[in-house]
Write a protein that holds these residues in place. Sequence first.
Motif, PDB file in Angstrom:
ATOM      1  N   GLU A  60      38.612  42.304  30.853  1.00 28.81           N
ATOM      2  CA  GLU A  60      39.192  41.624  32.010  1.00 28.81           C
ATOM      3  C   GLU A  60      38.151  41.251  33.052  1.00 28.81           C
ATOM      4  OE1 GLU A  60      42.466  43.803  33.610  1.00 28.81           O
ATOM      5  OE2 GLU A  60      43.435  44.061  31.661  1.00 28.81           O
ATOM      6  N   ARG A  62      36.221  43.266  34.888  1.00 23.30           N
ATOM      7  CA  ARG A  62      35.888  44.250  35.916  1.00 23.30           C
ATOM      8  C   ARG A  62      34.534  44.883  35.596  1.00 23.30           C
ATOM      9  NH1 ARG A  62      41.385  47.634  35.274  1.00 23.30           N
ATOM     10  NH2 ARG A  62      40.829  47.121  33.109  1.00 23.30           N
ATOM     11  N   GLU A 100      44.704  52.952  31.229  1.00 20.02           N
ATOM     12  CA  GLU A 100      45.144  51.620  30.819  1.00 20.02           C
ATOM     13  C   GLU A 100      46.243  51.670  29.774  1.00 20.02           C
ATOM     14  OE1 GLU A 100      44.241  48.691  32.059  1.00 20.02           O
ATOM     15  OE2 GLU A 100      42.840  49.572  33.495  1.00 20.02           O
ATOM     16  N   SER A 265      45.741  50.005  42.752  1.00 20.51           N
ATOM     17  CA  SER A 265      44.301  49.746  42.663  1.00 20.51           C
ATOM     18  C   SER A 265      43.935  49.213  41.284  1.00 20.51           C
ATOM     19  CB  SER A 265      43.519  51.033  42.924  1.00 20.51           C
ATOM     20  OG  SER A 265      42.146  50.850  42.631  1.00 20.51           O
ATOM     21  N   PRO A 266      43.020  48.225  41.220  1.00 13.86           N
ATOM     22  CA  PRO A 266      42.605  47.704  39.911  1.00 13.86           C
ATOM     23  C   PRO A 266      41.712  48.649  39.124  1.00 13.86           C
ATOM     24  CG  PRO A 266      41.336  46.661  41.654  1.00 13.86           C
ATOM     25  CD  PRO A 266      42.401  47.475  42.335  1.00 13.86           C
ATOM     26  N   ASP A 267      41.173  49.686  39.776  1.00 13.39           N
ATOM     27  CA  ASP A 267      40.280  50.585  39.033  1.00 13.39           C
ATOM     28  C   ASP A 267      40.547  52.072  39.307  1.00 13.39           C
ATOM     29  OD1 ASP A 267      39.266  50.788  41.573  1.00 13.39           O
ATOM     30  OD2 ASP A 267      37.228  50.168  41.062  1.00 13.39           O
ATOM     31  N   SER A 271      47.472  51.553  34.868  1.00 15.24           N
ATOM     32  CA  SER A 271      47.857  50.154  34.722  1.00 15.24           C
ATOM     33  C   SER A 271      49.362  50.057  34.925  1.00 15.24           C
ATOM     34  CB  SER A 271      47.481  49.625  33.341  1.00 15.24           C
ATOM     35  OG  SER A 271      48.286  50.224  32.338  1.00 15.24           O
ATOM     36  N   GLU A 303      51.041  41.118  35.781  1.00 19.34           N
ATOM     37  CA  GLU A 303      51.303  42.563  35.841  1.00 19.34           C
ATOM     38  C   GLU A 303      52.764  42.858  35.555  1.00 19.34           C
ATOM     39  OE1 GLU A 303      47.825  43.674  39.138  1.00 19.34           O
ATOM     40  OE2 GLU A 303      49.854  43.107  39.771  1.00 19.34           O
TER      41      GLU A 303
END
Length: 370
Positions: A60, A62, A100, A265-267, A271, A303
């Motif tokens: 993705e 990141r 994830e 948060s993306p990290d 997920s 999402e």
Amino acid sequence: MAARFTVTYFVRAADEAEARARALDIALEQTVEIPRSVVPKGYVEDEILGRLENLHKDPEGRQGFLATISYSEDDVGGDFLQFLNIVFGNSSIKPGLRVEDIGLSPGLLSLCTGPRHGISGMRTRAGIGQKPLLMSAIKPVGLSTAQLARLAHDFALGGMHFVKDDHGLVDQRTAPFDERLKACIDAVGEANAKTGGKTSFVPNVTGPASAIIERAKHAQALGAGGVMIAPALAGYDIVRTLAADPDFSLPIVSHPAFSGANIVSPDCGFSHRAFFGTLHRLMGADAVVYPNFGGRFGFSREECQSIAKACSVDIGGPKAILPAPGGGMTFARLPEMRDAYGNDIMYLIGGALLAEPDLVSACQRLVASV
């Protein structure tokens, strides 16, 4: 040797060497929680210690890598909360790590039998075929029992399939739980008698640990059509316990209150698909409420679609469940939502209906448009 399940983590790292070191640290932290140099040889090292199975660059874009780590079923010990602890216990406290995906094993599928009803059972309860379902909520907190019951009646009269408590309605003095439960079940029953419909009332049973199961079973005895629980407030194993209880047979709707830090948060955290999809199916929720794209909470279309896909993809046993996106939905959004989700969805629309001058006719227009 016991079977193993997997967890895939996003690991924030500048390069592969750093990612590998962080992944190996996860494998230690989530299992033995001691330095690698003192892990006992034999069973503990060969079986209990997490194993890094795969590491590759994040697709993705990141700044990091995806690390897949396997864990032994012996780590879990037949305990659902210990399973969650293995998935993301101490490591959840460390920055730049995110769950994830979760790959299941036979033992986990036996431990987590999943929802009792799922999509097909919820449709059967509503008396409809392969169509989207409709749900709304009585609110706000502060209205009297009589006022809330009137709203429940009108939602049912207008053709909503499920009418639930707002998640903020618990046992306040303006509408105590037992009083509100009976009044709303009676009000929905009265509307059903007029229309021939099969609307179900779904009370919010989230509350003190000692009261949740008692409230759920009381709701069943009085004729409710389901119960709603906020797992992040009440505890994740409460949902699984109710779903597996042979003396409890109602659908369970989950609410996302208090869960935001797990997914925004993306990290860090989880997920969207792993948290709202996979984990809620393993818990045994029949429908999962989450914020829809374009609403007031900021989830993206992708999402939200990933959640819906995770609610129904074959994971080896647990039934498919209903995604129930909501949070600022309007009539104008319906075509876009239908395009994004198809038929296997429960539309959660509340405030937009309450803003209409005639609630019953507004619900009827919603039913017709869906």
